[in-house]
Design an enzyme around this catalytic site. Structure first.
Site, PDB file in Angstrom:
ATOM      1  N   ASP A  28     -15.115 -46.369  14.948  1.00 26.48           N
ATOM      2  CA  ASP A  28     -15.714 -47.011  16.122  1.00 26.48           C
ATOM      3  C   ASP A  28     -15.080 -48.389  16.364  1.00 26.48           C
ATOM      4  OD1 ASP A  28     -17.987 -46.871  18.079  1.00 26.48           O
ATOM      5  OD2 ASP A  28     -18.621 -48.689  17.047  1.00 26.48           O
ATOM      6  N   GLU A  78      -5.788 -40.807  -1.341  1.00 21.65           N
ATOM      7  CA  GLU A  78      -6.258 -40.479  -2.698  1.00 21.65           C
ATOM      8  C   GLU A  78      -6.764 -39.043  -2.741  1.00 21.65           C
ATOM      9  OE1 GLU A  78      -9.360 -43.319  -3.425  1.00 21.65           O
ATOM     10  OE2 GLU A  78      -7.975 -45.021  -3.431  1.00 21.65           O
TER      11      GLU A  78
HETATM   12  C1  BGC Z   1     -19.473 -46.346  20.741  1.00 18.49           C
HETATM   13  C2  BGC Z   1     -20.639 -46.744  21.580  1.00 18.49           C
HETATM   14  C3  BGC Z   1     -21.281 -47.963  20.956  1.00 18.49           C
HETATM   15  C4  BGC Z   1     -20.263 -49.083  20.727  1.00 18.49           C
HETATM   16  C5  BGC Z   1     -20.789 -50.115  19.804  1.00 18.49           C
HETATM   17  C6  BGC Z   1     -18.562 -47.552  20.902  1.00 18.49           C
HETATM   18  O1  BGC Z   1     -17.460 -47.551  21.402  1.00 18.49           O
HETATM   19  O2  BGC Z   1     -18.841 -45.176  21.158  1.00 18.49           O
HETATM   20  O3  BGC Z   1     -21.554 -45.705  21.718  1.00 18.49           O
HETATM   21  O4  BGC Z   1     -22.284 -48.424  21.801  1.00 18.49           O
HETATM   22  O5  BGC Z   1     -19.098 -48.584  20.136  1.00 18.49           O
HETATM   23  O6  BGC Z   1     -20.856 -49.606  18.511  1.00 18.49           O
END
Ligand code: BGC
Length: 562
Positions: free
Chosen positions: A215, A265
């Site tokens: 993310d 790993e």
């Molecule tokens: C996720 C979102 C989230 C954001 C903050 C992103 O890009 O896909 O759903 O709100 O990151 O974590």
């Protein structure tokens, strides 16, 4: 962009590079399937639907966060990176799910959220209970406020979800949050933060997880040296040179080099895909073999329904693949965007993308009148046959295989997205694409369409029943049947990475290309039927009559010797 890519696919059963051309199904766990009747989907719900996923024919699932969380941002506010939210189950349930998925030949990718934790994470609680300047505060980004008693934020920067990016803690200091205030950004200059995430990667890898979706992969490293640039400058993010203080700084790749060592790993090495919203010219580095391995390409999700936009998106994705030495990804939607069937069913507006039109529709109306559901579904089916026929990985957001529409008229009191809350209701946010899936047409169990025995959150509208799995599974013309057929064929046809544009249908609204072997694809973005080249139609998103492909449709053909 060269016309033809060289075939590179290895032909081995237990491939180390299984992910390079995988079809990955995104599960948003809270709205996939619920077995315990609390209205929130759970891990056992995923396990119960493994036969569905296997029949669909996906190679892998990506689970959005299922960790303990207050759900201030749908689970992207993580309290504990190495546990399961008790509302969703236990670690044992997770292990059972992994075993069931692996038993069906389906790999498991989990979401890792390294840019920020939740404000309920033990580290953040400790930071709040500690003095300014303490060790505990170094794991996050604390700064003194300006003015008497530090009553003003350190600068004028804004958060991505609206409102200031700084939150006061009552002692003259403020902490930084890119997203909601419940999501304090971690300080990646801190060695303990770096080491702890490697522990998390090993924790899930040891439990059999095959890969990670990272993310906000481009946000971890920041330059917060003073004087701060004003927000008017910082808000310009699309830079091709790594010069932004918050996004896409070169230093982030050092972190991923360390992660790559952890992934290697394992045998096979763990895989990762970056959510990196960066200038396309800078995406390849995230996807390199020394880095995460793959990066999302969002160009197709942003494309208008026209041949020119799609051709540009394909060229861009394939160029990035060549540059990174990896494969690219194709996706039409995810948990952050208005559903594809709805985007393509709204009126087009000159100079504006379907994403922008949909955003306005959602915030000003969201009810049906402007929306041509049938047109949107037709185009979404055609778009699916494009994305599923390109070299690289295809990511399918749960419910898109049903042709589901956005629920545009959710009542304000059921909205959960911080975007809706922080914009004071001016924006609806992303809940409309996160409404629980309809599994059965009759609301036999409680009030939901087969989602679970205790209703669904946010609630499913009455029209969801028409899109239910139970209805579509028996209908050979349904969108679900189209996906099943396409995935089965793809597994047979997609034998190498070759790709070449063709001009067998000379029409500005039509794209034609050749893939591996005899496989050809014709996509008609116009409204008039076009004559298909001679060959066998393998699958088409709308009926081919008299050798003619209707408008808003795609066909896969076998054209021997072409
Ligand atoms: C996720 C979102 C989230 C954001 C903050 C992103 O890009 O896909 O759903 O709100 O990151 O974590």
């Amino acid at each position: 962009m060269p016309d033809t890519l060289v075939p590179t696919r290895a032909d081995s059963a237990a491939r180390r590079d299984w992910w390079q051309n995988a079809v990955v199904y995104q599960i948003y766990p809270r709205s996939f399937a619920d077995t315990d009747g609390d209205g929130i989907g759970n891990i056992a719900g995923v396990t119960s639907r493994v036969p569905y996923l296997a029949r669909l024919g996906v190679d892998a699932v990506w689970l959005s966060p299922f960790y303990p969380s207050a759900l201030a941002d749908g689970g992207y506010d993580v309290d504990d990176y190495r546990d399961v939210d008790p509302r969703l189950g236990t670690l044992e349930d997770f292990d059972t799910m992994v075993t069931a998925l692996h038993g069906a030949g389906i790999k498991v990718i989990v979401d890792i959220v390294p840019n920020h934790s939740s404000d309920r994470h033990a580290w953040f609680r400790e930071a709040l209970a500690s003095e300014p300047g303490s060790r505990a505060r170094q794991r996050y980004i604390f700064r003194d406020g300006l003015g008497p008693n530090g009553a003003q934020p350190p600068n004028d920067w804004q958060s991505g979800f609206g409102g200031p990016a700084w939150e006061p803690v009552g002692d003259g200091q403020w902490y930084f949050h890119h997203f909601a205030k419940e999501q304090p950004d971690l300080n990646w200059d801190d060695e303990e933060v770096r080491e702890d995430f490697k522990r998390t990667l090993r924790f899930w890898s040891d439990r059999g997880v095959d890969g990670f979706r990272v993310d906000v992969a481009h946000g971890l490293v920041k330059d917060l040296s003073e004087p701060f640039a004003p927000w008017s400058e910082v808000s310009v993010v699309d830079r091709p040179d790594g010069s932004h203080p918050l996004w896409d700084r070169d230093g982030v790749h050092e972190i991923y080099t360390g992660w790559r060592r952890v992934f290697d790993e394992y045998d096979p090495p763990r895989f990762a895909v970056a959510e990196a919203c960066v200038h396309p010219s800078r995406r390849a580095r995230y996807a390199s073999a020394k880095g995460l391995g793959q990066a999302f390409n969002f160009e197709m999700q942003d494309a208008g329904w026209c041949a020119a936009d799609y051709r540009k998106a394909v060229d861009s994705g394939l160029s990035q693949a060549l540059e990174s030495g990896s494969t690219t990804t194709w996706l039409l939607g995810c948990h952050d965007s208005c559903r594809v069937a709805t985007r393509y069913g709204l009126p087009t507006e000159v100079g504006r993308t379907p994403v922008e039109v949909a955003r306005d529709w959602l915030s000003t109306d969201g009810a049906t009148p402007m929306l041509d559901r049938a047109l949107g579904e037709r185009r979404a089916r055609a778009a699916a046959l494009v994305t599923l026929s390109l070299p690289g990985s295809a990511y399918v957001y749960q419910g898109d295989e049903l042709g589901l529409h956005e629920v545009g008229d959710l009542r304000p009191e059921v909205l959960e997205d911080p975007i809706a809350h922080r914009s004071g209701g001016r924006e609806k946010g992303r809940d409309g694409c996160r409404v629980p899936l309809p599994w059965s047409a009759e609301p036999a169990e409680g009030t939901s369409f087969g989602f679970g025995p205790g209703g669904a959150q946010p609630p499913q509208p009455e029209w969801f029943g028409r899109y239910a799995v139970s209805v579509q599974a028996e209908d050979p013309d349904s969108t679900l049947s189209l996906y099943r057929t396409a995935l089965r064929l793809r597994a047979e046809l997609d034998t190498d990475d070759s790709f070449a544009w063709l001009d067998s249908v000379p029409d500005a609204d039509v794209l034609c290309y050749r893939r591996s072997g005899d496989w050809q694809v014709v996509a008609n973005f116009g409204s008039e039927p076009v004559a298909l080249p001679a060959g066998e139609v393998l699958v088409s998103s709308a009926p081919v009559v008299g050798g003619r492909l209707p408008g808003d449709a795609t066909a896969w053909l076998s054209v021997p010797g072409a």
